[in-house]
Design an enzyme around this catalytic site. Structure first.
Site, PDB file in Angstrom:
ATOM      1  N   THR A 149     -13.985   4.014   4.847  1.00 42.47           N
ATOM      2  CA  THR A 149     -14.423   5.181   5.617  1.00 42.47           C
ATOM      3  C   THR A 149     -13.668   6.434   5.163  1.00 42.47           C
ATOM      4  O   THR A 149     -12.442   6.421   5.056  1.00 42.47           O
ATOM      5  CB  THR A 149     -14.163   4.951   7.118  1.00 42.47           C
ATOM      6  OG1 THR A 149     -14.892   3.797   7.546  1.00 42.47           O
ATOM      7  CG2 THR A 149     -14.610   6.155   7.936  1.00 42.47           C
ATOM      8  N   LYS A 154       0.680  -0.560   8.870  1.00 39.52           N
ATOM      9  CA  LYS A 154       0.769   0.868   8.517  1.00 39.52           C
ATOM     10  C   LYS A 154      -0.617   1.504   8.553  1.00 39.52           C
ATOM     11  O   LYS A 154      -1.557   1.015   7.934  1.00 39.52           O
ATOM     12  CB  LYS A 154       1.375   1.001   7.114  1.00 39.52           C
ATOM     13  CG  LYS A 154       1.318   2.413   6.531  1.00 39.52           C
ATOM     14  CD  LYS A 154       1.748   2.409   5.055  1.00 39.52           C
ATOM     15  CE  LYS A 154       1.461   3.742   4.386  1.00 39.52           C
ATOM     16  NZ  LYS A 154       1.757   3.715   2.941  1.00 39.52           N
ATOM     17  N   ASP A 201      -2.993  10.153   2.778  1.00 42.21           N
ATOM     18  CA  ASP A 201      -1.643  10.407   2.299  1.00 42.21           C
ATOM     19  C   ASP A 201      -1.665  11.353   1.109  1.00 42.21           C
ATOM     20  O   ASP A 201      -1.961  10.956  -0.010  1.00 42.21           O
ATOM     21  CB  ASP A 201      -0.969   9.089   1.907  1.00 42.21           C
ATOM     22  CG  ASP A 201       0.470   9.285   1.455  1.00 42.21           C
ATOM     23  OD1 ASP A 201       1.028  10.362   1.740  1.00 42.21           O
ATOM     24  OD2 ASP A 201       1.025   8.355   0.837  1.00 42.21           O
ATOM     25  N   SER A 210       6.335  16.490  -0.964  1.00 39.94           N
ATOM     26  CA  SER A 210       6.472  15.773  -2.250  1.00 39.94           C
ATOM     27  C   SER A 210       5.073  15.330  -2.670  1.00 39.94           C
ATOM     28  O   SER A 210       4.754  14.140  -2.756  1.00 39.94           O
ATOM     29  CB  SER A 210       7.392  14.564  -2.091  1.00 39.94           C
ATOM     30  OG  SER A 210       8.633  14.925  -1.517  1.00 39.94           O
ATOM     31  N   LYS A 246       1.385  14.405  -4.092  1.00 44.23           N
ATOM     32  CA  LYS A 246       0.906  13.514  -5.144  1.00 44.23           C
ATOM     33  C   LYS A 246       0.086  14.288  -6.179  1.00 44.23           C
ATOM     34  O   LYS A 246      -0.448  15.359  -5.881  1.00 44.23           O
ATOM     35  CB  LYS A 246       0.003  12.425  -4.543  1.00 44.23           C
ATOM     36  CG  LYS A 246       0.682  11.455  -3.602  1.00 44.23           C
ATOM     37  CD  LYS A 246      -0.336  10.476  -3.026  1.00 44.23           C
ATOM     38  CE  LYS A 246       0.299   9.494  -2.063  1.00 44.23           C
ATOM     39  NZ  LYS A 246       1.188   8.533  -2.735  1.00 44.23           N
ATOM     40  N   ARG A 304      -7.402   7.513   1.124  1.00 43.44           N
ATOM     41  CA  ARG A 304      -8.074   7.214   2.391  1.00 43.44           C
ATOM     42  C   ARG A 304      -7.843   5.753   2.780  1.00 43.44           C
ATOM     43  O   ARG A 304      -7.996   5.373   3.945  1.00 43.44           O
ATOM     44  CB  ARG A 304      -9.573   7.491   2.293  1.00 43.44           C
ATOM     45  CG  ARG A 304     -10.350   6.516   1.402  1.00 43.44           C
ATOM     46  CD  ARG A 304     -11.805   6.928   1.253  1.00 43.44           C
ATOM     47  NE  ARG A 304     -12.588   5.950   0.503  1.00 43.44           N
ATOM     48  CZ  ARG A 304     -12.650   5.891  -0.829  1.00 43.44           C
ATOM     49  NH1 ARG A 304     -11.953   6.763  -1.557  1.00 43.44           N
ATOM     50  NH2 ARG A 304     -13.395   4.976  -1.434  1.00 43.44           N
ATOM     51  N   GLU A 309       6.591   7.766   3.060  1.00 45.17           N
ATOM     52  CA  GLU A 309       6.402   7.950   4.501  1.00 45.17           C
ATOM     53  C   GLU A 309       6.075   6.672   5.249  1.00 45.17           C
ATOM     54  O   GLU A 309       6.337   6.553   6.449  1.00 45.17           O
ATOM     55  CB  GLU A 309       5.290   8.978   4.746  1.00 45.17           C
ATOM     56  CG  GLU A 309       3.864   8.453   4.734  1.00 45.17           C
ATOM     57  CD  GLU A 309       3.424   7.841   3.405  1.00 45.17           C
ATOM     58  OE1 GLU A 309       2.595   6.920   3.425  1.00 45.17           O
ATOM     59  OE2 GLU A 309       3.909   8.287   2.350  1.00 45.17           O
ATOM     60  N   ARG A 358       7.340   3.693   5.222  1.00 43.82           N
ATOM     61  CA  ARG A 358       8.513   3.004   5.780  1.00 43.82           C
ATOM     62  C   ARG A 358       9.041   3.719   7.028  1.00 43.82           C
ATOM     63  O   ARG A 358       9.659   3.089   7.886  1.00 43.82           O
ATOM     64  CB  ARG A 358       9.592   2.884   4.710  1.00 43.82           C
ATOM     65  CG  ARG A 358      10.168   4.197   4.220  1.00 43.82           C
ATOM     66  CD  ARG A 358      10.844   4.064   2.859  1.00 43.82           C
ATOM     67  NE  ARG A 358       9.887   3.772   1.799  1.00 43.82           N
ATOM     68  CZ  ARG A 358      10.214   3.564   0.525  1.00 43.82           C
ATOM     69  NH1 ARG A 358      11.486   3.624   0.155  1.00 43.82           N
ATOM     70  NH2 ARG A 358       9.287   3.307  -0.372  1.00 43.82           N
TER      71      ARG A 358
END
Length: 566
Positions: free
Chosen positions: A230, A306, A311, A316, A318, A327, A410, A412
């Site tokens: 999705t 998670k 993300d 920082s 990507k 996604r 992020e 963790r």
């Protein structure tokens, strides 16, 4: 299309007084030449084992096959067997997953597919860590199912190929397609499959039950795949949390609770909040409770997944190439929800709590008696003026401070707080799963999920679960060496990245271990390497995989049997 009769068929047809076969030399499909009163649109799938080697060429009358293949070959006057022989069966030209497609042989079945199951009784040894026969059945059933759909067949009877559960899994998994956002003319056609049971099976009812179990397991994994595929704009944290609650509503023994930002703040989950604060979309934490053992108040397993719905890496940031795949960075959340939902549908006697922490990371047939808990933290990781900066220090729920030197590490952070909360339920076992590090993909590729555990029994159960499902796992080291790298921080108790280069998946596990209480039986699964499939697993197709949903369900089942002594 130029259609010509093969010399083989020209030779055999008069001799055996059967309908001639017409061979399309382009597609290598076979057509009956006799005009039947009405050809059905229904399909049929039959299984044959590959010839062991080329030395068997003289044994041309001894095709190794399922009992249903023998039955239908006799019904079709031997045309299936003769065609296999004539197209190189005994020369090794019918390897695992290969097909022969027949049309117009029968009034009941307009299309007949014969699929190769590979060599019968092949043994992989301990190194492969899976059941090759089950995998061969899944691959064969998947190949046949996709071929039927491509031929516009809408209904088919399927030989269970000696393992009804695996045949159902392979078929349903291979037919998955995330096309609900496409125009209806571009969507894949549906295909209804029905199991056929041949002679030699213990009972038709048992085989049908195993087929139904396989369908349920595959549908559970496909649900995880659907969540992962999705688009991120359609599953921001609040929307994803609401969707999971809606999808799981009414499932036996299940309850879902959604926690908001205020609740997270009151619990002191500063690491979780730090990940989400760069996004305009508020975070959510989803709790899923499954009570399969109503006579017990103990939580058998708490599962933490998670749930980063997108993300970017935050400050920082990507690289842009393939960032759209982020996604799927909530694969742990998807498998958590899907595995508990599947356990509920199968009636596994176990008590579970599943927790899904969700955020957009923006900087700036059997019974399963067990109680399960799912905790799912959900958030976005995005860059903005409000986002966490490299070098910032945040405080986790257990009071430990964390220096955030890389905002792209992020996952963790949200897991740290979710793991602390999960242990408030006093579960007997804790499992967290996350698409956590690219390092695990470098180490293991797509072959297996990396597993870190402080408990030998948990590892043994998960290893065996991977063997049964074909969704393998591999144990990674949880040395103090890696934890020491994470606790050597200039400004705080911990750093969210390792002090030295290398071992990224191991240092991430070492970080998470700092949030596990003494005596807690814990397992961390880094699923980044197995979250996507290109062509590595033939019965999954291309896209997000939904792994390790079925392995989790099998782990629950085995743990339930161990606890109940069944």
């Amino acid at each position: 299309m130029f259609i010509k009769m093969s010399p083989l068929c020209r030779a055999f047809a008069p001799r055996h007084r059967i309908p001639r076969l017409i061979v399309d030399r382009v597609t290598k499909r076979f057509f009956g030449s006799t005009i039947l009163p009405a050809i059905s649109s229904k399909g049929l799938v039959l299984g044959v084992y590959a010839a062991p080697d080329k030395t068997a060429k003289g044994l041309q009358g001894e095709i190794s096959s399922t009992s249903l293949f023998q039955h239908f070959d006799a019904k079709f006057n031997g045309i299936l067997g003769r065609t296999l022989v004539g197209t190189g069966y005994f020369d090794g030209n019918f390897k695992k997953g290969k097909l022969r497609v027949f049309h117009g042989l029968d009034q009941e079945y307009g299309t007949v597919i014969v699929v190769s199951l590979g060599v019968r009784g092949g043994v992989d040894g301990d190194l492969e860590k899976w059941d090759s026969q089950k995998e061969n059945v899944r691959a064969a059933a998947g190949a046949a199912a996709i071929a039927l759909r491509d031929l516009y067949v809408t209904e088919a009877d399927v030989d269970t190929l000696g393992d009804a559960e695996s045949a159902a899994e392979g078929s349903i998994l291979r037919l998955f397609s995330y096309d609900e956002l496409k125009h209806k003319d571009k969507r894949k056609r549906s295909l209804r499959l029905h199991p056929l049971v041949g002679e030699g099976h213990s009972s038709k009812t048992s085989s049908n039950d195993r087929w139904s179990r396989g369908v349920t397991l595959a549908e559970g994994q496909n649900y995880a795949r659907s969540l992962m595929e999705t688009p991120a704009n359609l599953k921001v944290p609040k929307v994803l949390a609401d969707r999971i609650a809606s999808d799981l509503a009414g499932a036996p023994g299940l309850s879902v609770t959604i926690r908001d930002e205020k609740w997270v703040e009151d619990k002191g989950m500063g690491a979780f909040r730090a990940v989400s604060q760069g996004s305009d979309e508020p975070l959510r934490l989803v709790e899923i409770s499954y009570t399969g053992r109503p006579d017990s108040k103990d939580v058998d397993v708490a599962v933490v997944g998670k749930g980063i719905t997108f993300d970017t890496g935050g400050i920082s940031i990507k690289p842009s190439l393939h960032m759209d795949l982020m996604r799927g960075d909530m694969g742990g959340a998807a498998s958590t929800a899907a595995s508990i939902w599947t356990a509920s549908k199968l009636g596994i006697p176990i008590n579970l709590i599943g927790m899904i922490a969700s955020a957009i990371t923006v900087y700036g047939c059997c019974s399963i008696l067990i109680w399960l808990a799912g905790i799912i933290p959900i958030a976005e990781n995005m860059p903005s003026g409000k986002a966490t900066r490299p070098g910032d220090v945040v405080r986790a729920m257990n009071g430990k401070t964390i220096q955030v030197d890389n905002t792209d590490a992020e996952g963790r952070l949200i897991l740290a707080d979710a793991l602390c909360y999960a242990q408030e339920f006093k579960p007997r076992h804790v499992i967290d799963l996350a698409t956590l590090t690219g390092a695990i993909r470098v180490a293991l590729g797509n072959a297996a999920a990396g597993v870190f555990s402080n408990d030998e029994e948990m590892w043994a159960l998960m290893s065996d679960a991977g063997i049964q499902t074909g969704d393998r796992v591999w144990r990674m080291p949880l040395f103090q060496h890696y934890a020491d790298e994470m606790t050597d921080s200039l400004l705080a108790d911990l750093n969210n990245v390792g002090k030295y280069a290398g071992g990224g998946s191991c240092t991430a596990a070492g970080f998470l271990a700092q949030f596990i209480g003494k005596g807690c039986k814990w397992m961390h699964m880094d699923i980044a390497g197995v979250s996507e499939n290109k062509s590595e697993v033939p019965y999954l197709g291309k896209g997000f995989s939904g792994r390790p949903t079925r392995s989790l369900v099998e782990f629950f089942r085995q743990l339930s049997m161990k606890q109940t002594g069944s």
